[in-house]
Design an enzyme around this catalytic site. Structure first.
Site, short mmCIF file in Angstrom:
data_model
loop_
_atom_site.label_atom_id
_atom_site.label_comp_id
_atom_site.label_asym_id
_atom_site.label_seq_id
_atom_site.Cartn_x
_atom_site.Cartn_y
_atom_site.Cartn_z
N GLU A 1 0.82 -1.21 0.00
CA GLU A 1 0.00 0.00 0.00
C GLU A 1 0.85 1.26 0.00
O GLU A 1 0.48 2.27 -0.61
CB GLU A 1 -0.95 0.00 1.20
N THR B 1 -8.61 -3.66 3.11
CA THR B 1 -8.04 -4.97 3.47
C THR B 1 -6.78 -4.85 4.33
O THR B 1 -6.47 -5.78 5.07
CB THR B 1 -7.71 -5.77 2.20
N CYS B 2 -6.07 -3.73 4.22
CA CYS B 2 -4.86 -3.57 5.04
C CYS B 2 -5.19 -3.46 6.52
O CYS B 2 -4.35 -3.72 7.37
CB CYS B 2 -4.07 -2.35 4.58
N PHE B 3 -6.42 -3.03 6.82
CA PHE B 3 -6.81 -2.83 8.21
C PHE B 3 -7.98 -3.73 8.62
O PHE B 3 -8.53 -3.58 9.70
CB PHE B 3 -7.20 -1.36 8.43
N ASN C 1 -1.62 -5.13 7.82
CA ASN C 1 -0.47 -5.10 6.93
C ASN C 1 0.85 -4.86 7.65
O ASN C 1 1.91 -5.12 7.10
CB ASN C 1 -0.66 -4.00 5.87
#
Length: 332
Positions: free
Chosen positions: A103, A298-300, A274
């Site tokens: 990201e 999606t990273c969190f 992530n």
């Protein structure tokens, strides 16, 4: 492993599990954990250094094992990053696939895409990338004679495309080619056209055992749901709808929010983000003015859930968002 046994299905299942688990093990050097999702594996660009004699043979073998497992209805012990499933299907990769992989890099390219001629001249970038392979720093040309080509406003789209191609293919093109060739040795590519990349992951890795009580107990609430949490009317509707989903739809929702259908071995309480830290499944309340459909980060491990006025509207919008996620189109 030298054990005698009569195979009535159990031994074959264990064989596929042990072999794929061993090949996907980061300690072997062929794969490494994704920086944005510790449960997903990506090809290690330095695999030739870790396994100098046979790393390409290992990828060809793994491709055949994965194809045979899918053909026989057995499971693979390893979730790959999403764009690798797209490669298996022959789908084009998109700029947003880079966000799932890295990201920070994605955001830097996005900022760069908005720069003008003077800013690009100040940045002083050329068509090269720096690669750190186990401490050995290398400069890689993104195009022929890339070091001699400076990035300008005119060739900026070409530069962004070159960066995308390198990060999602060029870094490990030889390894990916062997993986695909091995897979297609068993399952010809035309037979896969009926699947999307999310369905392919579920077929290869299996439907996870999702315990609703564990999922709900380890969910956090933020935004406009912060005060009432699970007692907010929309959150009550959400969990009521999800509880009625079959296992496949629950897994696809999990894919939509976290990037993978896998559930941590210790349950939802150990779901990672992530940065490798614990980031629990989070439902954030947003107004309908911000977004019409639910959207994911999606990273969190977070889903932005608008304040719908009826349960039916929530059910329709959530199903559309989850099922359309595989197309790569933004619903906003």
């Amino acid at each position: 492993i030298g054990e005698a046994g009569l195979d009535l299905g159990g031994l074959k299942k264990e064989w596929f599990e042990l072999v794929t688990k061993g090949l996907f093990d980061p300690n072997m050097g062929l794969w490494q954990s994704s920086t944005t999702n510790q449960m997903c594996m990506q090809i290690n660009p330095a695999s030739a250094i870790c396994c100098p004699e046979d790393h390409l043979l290992c990828f060809r073998f793994l491709g055949r094992v994965m194809g045979k497992a899918m053909f026989d209805g057995e499971l693979v012990k390893g979730h790959m990053v999403n764009h690798l499933y797209k490669h298996l299907l022959g789908w084009p990769v998109m700029f947003n696939d880079l966000k799932d992989l890295d990201e920070v890099y994605f955001n830097s390219l996005k900022q760069m895409s908005a720069m003008g001629a003077e800013e690009l001249q100040y940045v002083d970038m050329d068509f090269t990338a720096t690669e750190d392979l186990l401490g050995m720093v290398q400069t890689v040309d993104l195009i022929p004679e890339g070091a001699g080509n400076m990035v300008t406003e005119d060739n900026l789209p070409e530069y962004l495309e070159a960066c995308l191609r390198y990060r999602l293919l060029g870094r490990y093109e030889a390894q990916l080619n062997e993986l695909l060739l091995g897979f297609y040795d068993v399952l010809p590519e035309p037979l896969l056209t009926i699947f999307d990349f999310q369905e392919l992951e579920l077929l290869m890795c299996g439907l996870p055992k999702i315990e609703m009580n564990d999922w709900m107990a380890h969910t956090e609430y933020s935004g406009q749901y912060d005060r009432l949490g699970p007692n907010h009317e929309v959150c009550v509707w959400f969990w009521d709808i999800v509880s009625d989903y079959d296992q496949e739809m629950k897994a696809r929702l999990l894919q939509f929010v976290t990037g993978t259908s896998g559930v941590p071995a210790n349950g939802f309480g150990s779901l990672q983000g992530n940065d490798g830290n614990i980031h629990r499944f989070t439902i954030e309340g947003v107004s309908l003015d911000m977004c019409v459909y639910p959207r994911s980060h999606t990273c969190f491990n977070r889903i932005d859930l608008p304040l719908y006025e009826t349960r039916d509207e929530l059910e329709d919008k959530l199903r559309i968002a989850v099922t359309m996620a595989s197309t790569g189109f933004d619903l906003e």
